[in-house]
Design an enzyme around this catalytic site. Sequence first.
Site, PDB file in Angstrom:
ATOM      1  N   HIS A 120       0.833  -1.207   0.000  1.00  0.00           N
ATOM      2  CA  HIS A 120       0.000   0.000   0.000  1.00  0.00           C
ATOM      3  C   HIS A 120       0.872   1.263   0.000  1.00  0.00           C
ATOM      4  O   HIS A 120       0.715   2.145  -0.852  1.00  0.00           O
ATOM      5  CB  HIS A 120      -0.900  -0.030   1.241  1.00  0.00           C
ATOM      6  CG  HIS A 120      -1.829   1.129   1.375  1.00  0.00           C
ATOM      7  ND1 HIS A 120      -3.163   1.053   1.043  1.00  0.00           N
ATOM      8  CD2 HIS A 120      -1.633   2.397   1.801  1.00  0.00           C
ATOM      9  CE1 HIS A 120      -3.738   2.231   1.257  1.00  0.00           C
ATOM     10  NE2 HIS A 120      -2.831   3.063   1.732  1.00  0.00           N
ATOM     11  N   GLU A 121       1.800   1.333   0.929  1.00  0.00           N
ATOM     12  CA  GLU A 121       2.631   2.530   1.042  1.00  0.00           C
ATOM     13  C   GLU A 121       3.564   2.668  -0.175  1.00  0.00           C
ATOM     14  O   GLU A 121       3.810   3.780  -0.640  1.00  0.00           O
ATOM     15  CB  GLU A 121       3.449   2.523   2.346  1.00  0.00           C
ATOM     16  CG  GLU A 121       2.615   2.457   3.633  1.00  0.00           C
ATOM     17  CD  GLU A 121       1.548   3.544   3.770  1.00  0.00           C
ATOM     18  OE1 GLU A 121       1.726   4.642   3.193  1.00  0.00           O
ATOM     19  OE2 GLU A 121       0.527   3.301   4.452  1.00  0.00           O
ATOM     20  N   HIS A 149       1.693   4.427  -2.786  1.00  0.00           N
ATOM     21  CA  HIS A 149       1.710   5.887  -2.578  1.00  0.00           C
ATOM     22  C   HIS A 149       3.060   6.464  -3.035  1.00  0.00           C
ATOM     23  O   HIS A 149       3.121   7.498  -3.691  1.00  0.00           O
ATOM     24  CB  HIS A 149       1.541   6.222  -1.088  1.00  0.00           C
ATOM     25  CG  HIS A 149       0.119   6.165  -0.585  1.00  0.00           C
ATOM     26  ND1 HIS A 149      -0.890   6.888  -1.156  1.00  0.00           N
ATOM     27  CD2 HIS A 149      -0.443   5.485   0.453  1.00  0.00           C
ATOM     28  CE1 HIS A 149      -2.031   6.662  -0.480  1.00  0.00           C
ATOM     29  NE2 HIS A 149      -1.783   5.800   0.495  1.00  0.00           N
ATOM     30  N   GLU A 165      -4.981   7.638  -2.845  1.00  0.00           N
ATOM     31  CA  GLU A 165      -5.449   6.375  -2.283  1.00  0.00           C
ATOM     32  C   GLU A 165      -5.742   5.362  -3.402  1.00  0.00           C
ATOM     33  O   GLU A 165      -5.647   4.159  -3.187  1.00  0.00           O
ATOM     34  CB  GLU A 165      -6.695   6.652  -1.425  1.00  0.00           C
ATOM     35  CG  GLU A 165      -6.989   5.658  -0.342  1.00  0.00           C
ATOM     36  CD  GLU A 165      -5.873   5.424   0.673  1.00  0.00           C
ATOM     37  OE1 GLU A 165      -4.953   6.250   0.805  1.00  0.00           O
ATOM     38  OE2 GLU A 165      -5.928   4.382   1.336  1.00  0.00           O
TER      39      GLU A 165
HETATM   40 ZN    ZN Z   1      -3.159   5.173   1.977  1.00  0.00          ZN
END
Ligand code: ZN
Length: 504
Positions: free
Chosen positions: A268-269, A272, A298
């Site tokens: 997830h990170e 980003h 997101e």
């Molecule tokens: Zn996030």
Amino acid sequence: MEKALEKLHEKTKLAKTLVGIDALLGWDQEVYMPAKGINARAEQIAWVSGRIHEAVTDPEIGRLLEELGASEANPSGDPSRPEADRNYIRFVRRAYLQQTRIPLALVEELSKAQSLGQAAWAEARKKDDFPSFKPHLEKLLALQKKVAAHGGFEKKPYDYHLDNHEAGATEASIAAVFGPLGKDLKRILGKIAARHQVADPAAGKKFPAAGQEAFGRIVMEDMGYELERGRLDVSTHPFTTTLASDDVRITTRYHEDNLLSSLFSIVHEAGHALYELGVDEALKDDILSDGCSMGVHESQSRFWENTVGRSRAFWKRYFGKLQGIFPAELGKVAQEDFYRAVNRVEIQPIRVEADEVSYGLHVILRFELERALFSGALEAAAVPGEWRKMAKEWLGLDLKNDAMGCLQDIHWSMGAFGYFPSYALGNLYAAQFAESMAKAIGPIEPLVEAGNFAPVLGWLRTNIHRWGSSLLPSEVCERATGKPLDPAHFIAYLEKKYGEVYGF
Ligand code: ZN
């Protein structure tokens, strides 16, 4: 380049440099700083924050914008300039107005209320004591309504806060998306509830952190997150932070009894981080070298986490490697059983632990409460009761306390209203982007299964990342997919995937 534009870039680059220094202080605080460093660190951060505020509210910026012809009627300035310059001027003007329209006394009052609110919230959650948090919620709401009024949104204060997180979003535009989305999510959850629950073959087993980290690093580097431009460290709450255009760092945390928590945080990170690292060279280390909105940011993290990381193709590629790291724990587990377990749907009270399907309902619940709080239809005192009622109605949950209900998230205690919708928008954008990506580069699954992520990342860079924050989220979506945001793509994705996992 014309003189005024050049000067404006100097100003905004200085602001970006200061933001990077602030990020470094914050990153160190979360990752390395010894506990007793906190007082000095708070002063250091406050000092840099003051310089950032000075830099972004520098009256010279206002003067230069005027010289460049930017105005209410013409926010991008002279229409004969190249598009990139006009987008830059539009963004700087928007940020400048956001920062300068609110009187300093109100900014300071809000900042104090946020600090007190967060401390009160932490206590209230621990003791399950909403009444002690209620006056803070009331105060923060009142202040944020004032802020919105100064921002020119006296009649629609919630719109101001939505727009702050997702430029261009309004209560009406979000409601138009969330209305049908909520109904569809409930319908899919109904179908899942009628089927047998899938088993979790990793339940009850322990997975040492070193193995989890080794696996996470393999995946993250395969994704294209380069360690020459990033780092992976450990912190209490996973996050991504941008110190500079070539220095975007991520963190995770390891729970030995939860194998996938660290992995999906890393994926997830890293999603980003890849976004920030993929911004066009021409925008480097200037004010546009950032994501265009919370929702689109997101979408990048969730695309990698869910569309890629929770796909069957991903586990075809990686399950063997994971078994190699944890032979005793996973050696006898079948890959398909593991894949199904990764996508287990189980409704629970805490949003951040929610599965892909029920997650959106958690967000819609908060959106409905926020809009009622801003319109005055709901009093702060009635929040716990209303929250329980909606949790029962939408998620079938009987909440035992408010710590698991309206006190679970930090956002309201920070006065961050209008933030939640971006979490759900991220899923919607991700599904729509994935469809357009597949049209352009062919099915994604074989690429994922081969660990060939370059075409996937390449599409994201060309169609999303490179714009940085020079475009509005709606513009990014239209350019990347040819259409405005439409939740139908996400619903189709869920139907197909969960229909297969649960057999409906
Ligand atoms: Zn996030």
